[in-house]
Design a protein around this motif. Structure first.
Motif, short mmCIF file in Angstrom:
data_model
loop_
_atom_site.label_atom_id
_atom_site.label_comp_id
_atom_site.label_asym_id
_atom_site.label_seq_id
_atom_site.Cartn_x
_atom_site.Cartn_y
_atom_site.Cartn_z
N MET A 1 0.78 -1.17 -0.01
CA MET A 1 0.19 -0.06 -0.05
C MET A 1 0.94 1.30 -0.18
O MET A 1 0.36 2.33 -0.50
N LEU A 2 1.87 1.19 0.72
CA LEU A 2 2.76 2.29 0.63
C LEU A 2 3.45 2.52 -0.64
O LEU A 2 3.64 3.74 -1.13
N ARG A 3 3.68 1.58 -1.48
CA ARG A 3 4.25 1.58 -2.71
C ARG A 3 3.30 2.11 -3.64
O ARG A 3 3.61 3.14 -4.38
N TYR A 4 2.22 1.62 -3.43
CA TYR A 4 1.09 2.39 -4.45
C TYR A 4 0.71 3.88 -4.12
O TYR A 4 0.46 4.45 -5.04
N SER A 5 0.76 4.01 -2.86
CA SER A 5 0.41 5.38 -2.45
C SER A 5 1.54 6.42 -2.95
O SER A 5 0.97 7.48 -3.65
N GLN A 6 2.73 5.75 -2.90
CA GLN A 6 3.73 6.89 -3.64
C GLN A 6 3.63 6.88 -5.29
O GLN A 6 3.81 8.02 -5.70
N ALA A 7 3.05 5.78 -5.90
CA ALA A 7 2.70 6.01 -7.27
C ALA A 7 1.56 6.91 -7.53
O ALA A 7 1.57 7.63 -8.54
N LEU A 8 0.45 6.88 -6.75
CA LEU A 8 -0.53 7.63 -6.74
C LEU A 8 -0.11 9.05 -6.66
O LEU A 8 -0.63 10.11 -7.40
N ILE A 9 0.70 9.50 -5.56
CA ILE A 9 1.28 10.58 -5.43
C ILE A 9 1.79 11.41 -6.53
O ILE A 9 1.55 12.60 -6.95
N THR A 10 2.61 10.43 -7.10
CA THR A 10 3.44 10.88 -8.30
C THR A 10 2.38 11.35 -9.41
O THR A 10 2.58 12.25 -10.31
N GLN A 11 1.38 10.50 -9.75
CA GLN A 11 0.30 10.82 -10.62
C GLN A 11 -0.54 12.06 -10.32
O GLN A 11 -0.73 12.95 -11.29
N MET A 12 -0.61 12.52 -8.99
CA MET A 12 -1.44 13.58 -8.66
C MET A 12 -0.43 14.73 -9.01
O MET A 12 -1.05 15.84 -9.74
N ALA A 13 0.64 14.69 -8.52
CA ALA A 13 1.65 15.61 -8.75
C ALA A 13 1.92 16.15 -10.23
O ALA A 13 1.98 17.06 -10.85
N GLN A 14 2.21 14.92 -11.19
CA GLN A 14 2.29 15.31 -12.50
C GLN A 14 0.87 15.88 -13.26
O GLN A 14 1.09 16.77 -14.16
N THR A 15 -0.32 15.30 -12.95
CA THR A 15 -1.62 15.82 -13.12
C THR A 15 -1.46 17.39 -12.99
O THR A 15 -2.07 18.30 -13.73
N ALA A 16 -1.15 17.66 -11.71
CA ALA A 16 -1.19 19.25 -11.66
C ALA A 16 -0.05 19.93 -12.44
O ALA A 16 -0.69 21.11 -13.11
N VAL A 17 0.92 19.63 -12.70
CA VAL A 17 1.80 20.28 -13.61
C VAL A 17 1.19 20.37 -15.04
O VAL A 17 1.29 21.25 -15.64
N CYS A 18 0.86 19.26 -15.28
CA CYS A 18 0.15 19.18 -16.77
C CYS A 18 -0.93 20.10 -16.77
O CYS A 18 -1.14 20.82 -17.99
N ASN A 19 -1.65 19.99 -15.82
CA ASN A 19 -3.01 21.14 -16.03
C ASN A 19 -2.58 22.62 -15.81
O ASN A 19 -3.22 23.52 -16.68
#
Length: 259
Positions: A135-153
């Motif tokens: 779950m911690l590894r998945y959470s890190q992957a999810l945080i990466t997706q969130m951060a990259q989405t913010a930059v992309c938008n």
């Protein structure tokens, strides 16, 4: 235009918890503790799993559906911060130190999933075993997706955002079929519906997609990836690094249906 179409009828007969990659990655011992308490639920298009501020009574594991995590402003405007499919779960705030979340979780592509009561999930997480590390590894992957989405938008065009969104969505479905309204696509990207239509028209002219009567067919995925910004590649690389099983996507058709 991307028109509406009738939703497809799906059945629950062939679904198993192991169709979710996180659940499939668990050892038989952990599966035996959790699976008897898993409840298969239908996840229709537009269903809200929780609203911002809700206490998380369940965590959700999609099997062939996609759930969008949205941040909603006071005036009702919203933007997607992450997508979750059979690669993950909904409700990471439960084991990250909180009982509620600041985002809304809404089904963006209809299908099925399993839900598990929060206390069962916390009990297993608190064993400090393999579920905690996964779950911690998945959470890190999810945080990466969130951060990259913010930059992309913030920095990339609507067309690039649409490419990224299509690729992330297709990666999280077994059969590459999306059940999606035009309004929802605009809400996910936080843009006007007209902007989505114009971007889709440009992709059509590039020979990347065909669409008619609500059906979008990805005719050239390689070119779709080329037209996308670097954000998609960053998210995929980090996800594959943290969760190697995520690369094992079953063979499927190249059709996405947008309703």
């Amino acid at each position: 235009m991307i028109h509406s179409a009738q939703p497809q009828t799906k059945t629950a007969s062939s679904h198993q918890p192991t169709h979710n990659h996180l659940l499939n990655a668990l050892s038989p011992e952990v599966q035996q503790r959790l699976f008897p308490h898993m409840e298969l639920i239908e996840m229709p298009l537009g269903k809200v799993l929780y609203e911002s501020g809700d206490v998380l009574r369940y965590v959700y594991f999609p099997t062939d559906s996609i759930v969008s995590l949205l941040y909603v402003m006071e005036n009702g405007a919203s933007a997607e911060i992450a997508v979750v499919g059979y690669d993950g779960l909904i409700g990471v705030a439960l084991f990250m130190g909180g009982e509620s979340t600041t985002s809304r979780a809404v089904v963006q592509s209809a299908g099925w999933g399993y839900r598990l009561r929060s206390q069962r999930m916390k009990d297993e997480f608190n064993r400090h075993g393999e579920l905690l590390h996964l779950m911690l590894r998945y959470s890190q992957a999810l945080i990466t997706q969130m951060a990259q989405t913010a930059v992309c938008n913030r920095h990339h065009s609507i067309e690039q955002q649409l490419c990224r969104w299509l690729l992330l969505s297709l990666d999280r479905l077994h059969d590459n079929h999306l059940l999606m309204t035009q309004e929802l696509i605009a809400n996910m990207l936080g843009v006007r519906r007209e902007g989505v239509t114009e971007a889709a028209c440009r992709l059509h002219k590039h020979g990347v997609i065909d669409y008619s009567r609500g059906h979008i067919t990805v005719t050239d995925r390689h070119k779709l990836e080329q037209l996308s910004c670097e954000c998609y590649a960053v998210v995929k690389a980090e996800t594959d690094r943290l969760l190697p099983y995520s690369k094992d996507k079953p063979a499927s058709k190249k059709t996405a249906t947008c309703h």
